[in-house]
Write a protein that holds these residues in place. Structure first.
Motif, PDB file in Angstrom:
ATOM      1  N   THR A   1       0.833  -1.209   0.000  1.00 48.32           N
ATOM      2  CA  THR A   1       0.000   0.000   0.000  1.00 48.32           C
ATOM      3  C   THR A   1       0.865   1.255   0.000  1.00 48.32           C
ATOM      4  OG1 THR A   1      -1.719  -1.184   1.243  1.00 48.32           O
ATOM      5  CG2 THR A   1      -1.851   1.216   1.214  1.00 48.32           C
TER       6      THR A   1
ATOM      7  N   LEU B   1       2.241   1.826  -3.455  1.00 51.63           N
ATOM      8  CA  LEU B   1       1.253   2.394  -4.358  1.00 51.63           C
ATOM      9  C   LEU B   1       1.115   3.899  -4.129  1.00 51.63           C
ATOM     10  CD1 LEU B   1      -0.700   1.647  -6.613  1.00 51.63           C
ATOM     11  CD2 LEU B   1      -2.461   1.225  -4.878  1.00 51.63           C
TER      12      LEU B   1
ATOM     13  N   ALA C   1      -1.082  -1.456  -8.977  1.00 51.77           N
ATOM     14  CA  ALA C   1      -2.404  -1.631  -8.363  1.00 51.77           C
ATOM     15  C   ALA C   1      -3.023  -2.970  -8.771  1.00 51.77           C
ATOM     16  CB  ALA C   1      -3.323  -0.476  -8.767  1.00 51.77           C
TER      17      ALA C   1
END
Length: 583
Positions: A109, A112, A231
């Motif tokens: 995460t 990203l 993603a």
């Protein structure tokens, strides 16, 4: 005869793996290549994202942020070094606290977020200086502190995230194969080859399609695609969750190692018992309950055995189990091998920096309308790597199995050593090619103006192709060696060794480049200048070739002294026996 599956003896895994909730997992419904398919596909997309940024980064820094050759090359290697050094932290968090899966999810995460901010930084005109076509970038308007802060902040957020993804994703993949099951153990021997295959498949697309888009369409789309790819890769990984096998966190490996070293130091005056059985060790039942592995005492690094001398104390800083001592030995014994991989990693860093800069000075025409992006030459590293891995796994290993009776064909250190020999050859060839490039520049009066040299960019092809072949030996062996030789409770830490090697190699490249540039410039004949046609990269490459040759000699000595750890299970012996029967 009824199969193990039918008798129920093969119902659950035997290596201590569990599901996400800590329950024993069924062998038939989890792990193996079914689970690895999600992990391997994730790695294809993730590497496309990472190399979509790193491969062409030096050209963005020079063309868009107007940095010089040494500054831009060092910024690339310093960032790459951070990317590869951060896995130490990620491995610690995984092994000691959160486990590999949860650490990976949090870190991905963060990755990203970094990629999203990076795409924003290259897309907004207010976050980059105005265009400049000057050959000497010192004459261009430099990027502001805010512009640099946003761009490099995004890069280092990405580096922080990769610290949690890189050491754990390959380890999660290896965990899908049970070492106590001969068939799965055999599959695991091929896993790291195909793992590297997936890495370089994603890298190939980044070095061709993504790099072309960056050079010819725009940096916004060129960075946006890797962000979307990352993603997608995270979603693919999450989709495979029901099939994964997990290893439970086993406590901080650094604390356990510190316990052993401090306890041994405290007991240094005490004599070791003649019988190793008199040393402190936990009962078999304790290891069985915790699904851990008990290791017998060895004579290597004998001083550390004093940490297990019974003194009447039960404090962890005064008394350690034999298994804990042996785990510490296994990690420490790998350090000399780790140090010997720094120079090969330094050479690998050149493919993303100086090799690419060389390409910008050459004729890049392919036909009458197409210009090959300089960074696309890295695709030939990938192509060579893919071909070499397949040939190695399908042909070379089978031939060597007949000759050596080793299930791996040759040992991991032998495989690593072959790669190191190739690395020395690569830098020797690179030096000679660069000497030819400089000769053509002088013959055409292009030294002072730094103009394009009438020499095809494909003259650099041998050094890129050979680098891929060398990686098929050194890089694959390095990952498998540090995973295989790490104790069972410290696999993430062991895997992080291979990444630490790349990190230190990149930092070493920055140090070497800065030092050589400074010394040679002060002597009035700079080897690395903004104008490569007036530089002497041939001398610099020759210097690295000499360092590589010296490093290989040291590696031969270190590898000769290295003693492989004993297998905790008999699967590898079963494979060896099967190989003998076939022959």
């Amino acid at each position: 005869m009824a199969s193990l599956q039918e008798t129920g003896l093969d119902r659950y895994t035997e290596d201590g793996t569990v599901d996400l909730h800590g329950n024993p997992v069924l062998r038939s419904k989890t792990g193996r290549w079914k689970a690895c398919s999600f992990i391997v596909v994730y790695e294809v997309f993730e590497r496309m994202a990472y190399h979509g940024i790193s491969t062409n980064l030096i050209l963005y820094l020079t063309k868009k942020l107007h940095q010089g050759t040494v500054a831009s090359a060092n910024n690339v290697t310093n960032w790459s070094g951070t990317v590869w050094i951060m896995p130490i932290l990620g491995a610690y968090i995984a092994d000691a606290h959160l486990g590999r899966y949860r650490t990976f999810m949090i870190a991905s995460t963060i990755c990203l977020m970094g990629m999203g901010l990076l795409t924003l930084a290259v897309s907004m005109s207010s976050l980059k200086p105005p265009p400049c076509l000057e050959v000497n970038k010192g004459n261009c308007k430099q990027a502001s502190k805010l512009q640099l802060a946003v761009f490099f902040g995004a890069l280092y957020i990405l580096a922080l995230g990769t610290g949690g993804t890189k050491p754990n994703i390959s380890t999660i993949g290896a965990d899908q194969f049970d070492d106590f099951h001969p068939k799965e153990k055999a599959q695991k021997l091929s896993f790291f080859n195909w793992w590297m295959f997936s890495i370089f498949f994603g890298t190939l697309f980044a070095n061709t399609g993504v790099v072309y888009i960056q050079d010819n369409v725009g940096w916004s789309l060129g960075y946006g695609l890797p962000t979307i790819g990352l993603a997608i890769s995270i979603l693919i990984f999450v989709a495979g969750t029901p099939f994964y096998r997990h290893k439970l966190p086993s406590g901080s490996p650094f604390t356990r190692m510190a316990n052993v070293i401090v306890a041994a130091a405290r007991n240094w005056r005490l004599p070791l018992p003649n019988d190793p059985k008199e040393l402190h060790e936990l009962e078999f039942e304790k290891y069985s309950i915790e699904r851990a592995f008990r290791i017998d005492s060895t004579s290597s690094l004998r001083f550390l055995n004093k940490a297990a001398i019974r003194t009447g104390s039960t404090e962890p800083w005064k008394l350690c189990s034999v298994t804990q001592v042996e785990e510490t030995k296994q990690i420490l014994k790998m350090i000399p091998i780790l140090v010997c991989t720094f120079i090969p990693s330094t050479m690998l860093a050149q493919t993303h920096t100086l090799f690419i800069k060389q390409g910008t000075t050459l004729d890049r025409s392919v036909g009458s309308h197409f210009q090959i992006p300089p960074a696309s030459l890295s695709a030939f590293v990938t192509i060579s790597m893919l071909l070499s891995v397949v040939i190695y796994d399908r042909i070379f290993v089978k031939i060597m199995q007949r000759l050596t009776k080793n299930p791996r064909g040759i040992t991991l250190l032998q495989r690593m050593g072959i790669g190191m020999i190739l690395h020395t050859m690569i830098m020797t060839i690179a030096s000679r090619v660069e000497r030819r490039r400089l000769y053509v520049a002088r013959e055409n009066g292009l030294v002072q103006n730094g103009g394009e040299i009438p020499l095809t960019i494909f003259s650099l092809l041998p050094q890129f192709m050979l680098m891929g072949t060398a990686d098929a030996f050194t890089e694959v062996a390095k990952i498998e060696f540090f995973y295989d030789q790490a104790p069972e409770s410290m696999k993430s830490l062991g895997t992080s060794y291979s990444m630490t090697s790349l990190g230190v190699g990149n930092f070493l490249s920055s140090f070497l480049l800065s030092t050589v540039s400074h010394i040679t410039k002060n002597n009035g004949n700079g080897w690395i200048l903004n104008n490569l046609n007036a530089s002497h990269l041939d001398y610099y490459y020759a210097l690295i070739a000499v360092l590589s040759a010296i490093n290989f000699i040291v590696f031969l000595i270190v590898s000769k002294l290295y003693v492989y750890k004993a297998e905790v299970c008999g699967s590898i012996n079963v494979l060896a026996d099967e190989l003998k029967e076939r022959n």
